[in-house]
Every structure is written in structure tokens, then in C-alpha cells.
Scaffold this motif. Structure first.
Motif, mmCIF file in Angstrom:
data_model
loop_
_atom_site.group_PDB
_atom_site.id
_atom_site.type_symbol
_atom_site.label_atom_id
_atom_site.label_comp_id
_atom_site.label_asym_id
_atom_site.label_seq_id
_atom_site.Cartn_x
_atom_site.Cartn_y
_atom_site.Cartn_z
ATOM 1 N N THR A 71 -56.396 -64.127 -11.328
ATOM 2 C CA THR A 71 -56.359 -63.948 -10.035
ATOM 3 C C THR A 71 -57.175 -65.043 -9.460
ATOM 4 O OG1 THR A 71 -58.147 -62.648 -9.507
ATOM 5 C CG2 THR A 71 -56.098 -61.512 -10.049
ATOM 6 N N GLU A 84 -52.009 -64.502 -9.510
ATOM 7 C CA GLU A 84 -52.052 -63.791 -8.588
ATOM 8 C C GLU A 84 -53.040 -63.965 -7.348
ATOM 9 O OE1 GLU A 84 -51.850 -59.416 -9.440
ATOM 10 O OE2 GLU A 84 -50.582 -59.985 -11.210
ATOM 11 N N ARG A 86 -55.125 -63.217 -4.854
ATOM 12 C CA ARG A 86 -56.270 -62.014 -4.526
ATOM 13 C C ARG A 86 -57.673 -62.608 -4.035
ATOM 14 N NH1 ARG A 86 -52.427 -58.053 -4.772
ATOM 15 N NH2 ARG A 86 -51.453 -57.918 -6.713
ATOM 16 N N TRP A 91 -59.743 -56.814 -2.638
ATOM 17 C CA TRP A 91 -58.513 -56.413 -3.724
ATOM 18 C C TRP A 91 -59.326 -55.326 -4.581
ATOM 19 C CZ3 TRP A 91 -57.354 -57.915 -8.761
ATOM 20 C CH2 TRP A 91 -56.428 -57.521 -9.444
#
Ligand code: SAM
Length: 192
Positions: A71, A84, A86, A91
Motif C-alpha cells: 500500500t 493499493e 491507502r 485506513w
């Protein structure tokens, strides 16, 4: 515009940067093997603030069956390196990961954000955390100022420890074991 664009990654990973694939090869091998020594065989790994994705690549090459979730807060890094999108301050993953890696990230968020990030990392971690974050004393006397981003938040080691100790036991060399996560350290294997 975000500070984490192409020029950031070119500057810090373009050759004379903080670390490279060969260095991560040594570190990731050591961290993975320490987990094995503690009888944790990571099947799931979360890389927080993955940047160029060196840890994710190491796992793909050496342990392809391990599911790695990488991420990053940077849209550029997510598109370019495949993560991802994030912000770890905001998060909290639903599941937990055997091993969480947070390498060179926590010096970036502001104080309330880094506190939330530590809580989110703890919530995401089942067994082991690998954490590297430069502290005030590192910035004063350890880091290579040519290879390190100095425009970050400086906090003391004690400041981080106070928050991390609520969830983890520090083993040393960047390794922290999750309290209640089943890894038991001998007295002299831990720092307190
Ligand atoms: C010095 S780089 C470290 C990259 C990688 N972990 C490594 O060690 O090679 C810092 C990375 O942290 C990311 N980052 C900064 N703040 C973040 C946040 N709040 N949540 C997730 N990623 C963040 C940046 O986008 C950048 O890619």
C-alpha cells in the motif's frame, strides 16, 4: 500536488538513495528467517508505504505463495509500482497480517496522523512488525544527509516507543512482536 511523485522516487531510489534491491535482499531474508525462528511462517504480509515495492518484489521472487498486500499514500507510486492506494493514518484493514512492514514511512505523517497510523498498524499485525523510522537522534548523528529526506517530522525514540509499547514488545533490529500474538521472547532477546 503530492510530494511523492516521480522526482521523489528518482532522487531517493535512483542509485545513491537510502537503500536498494540488494540491501533489501539481506534485510528481508533476515526478517523472514527471524519469523521462522519464532515459528511464524508468514502467509500474509502487509507493506505499509511500499514506495518502489522492493519488499513486495523480494517476496514474489523468494516466497511466491505468500500473499503480499502493498500500500502507499502516493497515487504516483500506486500506479507506477502497483500498490493499493491507502493512507495508513486513515485506513485500518479488516483482516490481520502475519508480518507487517513499515520501512521509512512514519517520519512523514504529522503527530495525530502518526498516532493513528501506529494504532492501525497494530490492529493489522497478527505476529511481527518490521519497523524502521529515523528519530531525532538519528537525524542529528546517524543518517546520510545526502541520501535521506530531511524535510520530515523529527520525534524521539522514546516518543515512538511509548506508543509502540502499548501493542508490541521490541525485539531489536527493527523487529517488534505483537503482544498476545503467540511469540514469546526470552528476557535477553527483548529490549525490556
Ligand atoms: C522513504 S519511502 C519508503 C518506501 C519503502 N517502504 C522502502 O523502504 O523502500 C516513504 C514512502 O511512504 C509513503 N507514505 C508516506 N506517508 C504515508 C501514509 N500516511 N500512508 C501510506 N504511505 C505513506 C510515501 O508515499 C513513500 O512512498
Amino acid at each position: 500536488m503530492s510530494r511523492f511523485e516521480a522526482d521523489y522516487y528518482d532522487r531517493f531510489y535512483g542509485g545513491d538513495g537510502v537503500h536498494d534491491r540488494a540491501k533489501i535482499d539481506h534485510l528481508a531474508t533476515a526478517v523472514h528467517e527471524m519469523c521462522a525462528w519464532w515459528e511464524v511462517e508468514p502467509t500474509s504480509v502487509l507493506d505499509v508505504g511500499a514506495g518502489p515495492g522492493l519488499w513486495r518484489d523480494w517476496y514474489r521472487e523468494n516466497h511466491p505463495s505468500v500473499k503480499v498486500t502493498s500500500t502507499d499514500i502516493s497515487e504516483y507510486a500506486c500506479e507506477e509500482f502497483g500498490h493499493e492506494h491507502r493512507d495508513i493514518s486513515r485506513w485500518r484493514p479488516r483482516g490481520r497480517y502475519d508480518l507487517v512492514i513499515c520501512h521509512g514511512v512514519l517520519q512523514y505523517p504529522s503527530r495525530p496522523d502518526v498516532e493513528a497510523a501506529i494504532d492501525n498498524i497494530a490492529a493489522a499485525c497478527r505476529h511481527v512488525l518490521y519497523l524502521e523510522v529515523p528519530t531525532t537522534s538519528d537525524f542529528d548523528s546517524v543518517v546520510d544527509i545526502g541520501a535521506t529526506d530531511m524535510a520530515v517530522h523529527r520525534r524521539s525514540g522514546d516518543w515512538y516507543r511509548r506508543r509502540l509499547n502499548q501493542h508490541f514488545t521490541q525485539a531489536g533490529a527493527g523487529l517488534w512482536v505483537r503482544n498476545g500474538g503467540g511469540v514469546v521472547l526470552y528476557e535477553l532477546e527483548r529490549t525490556r
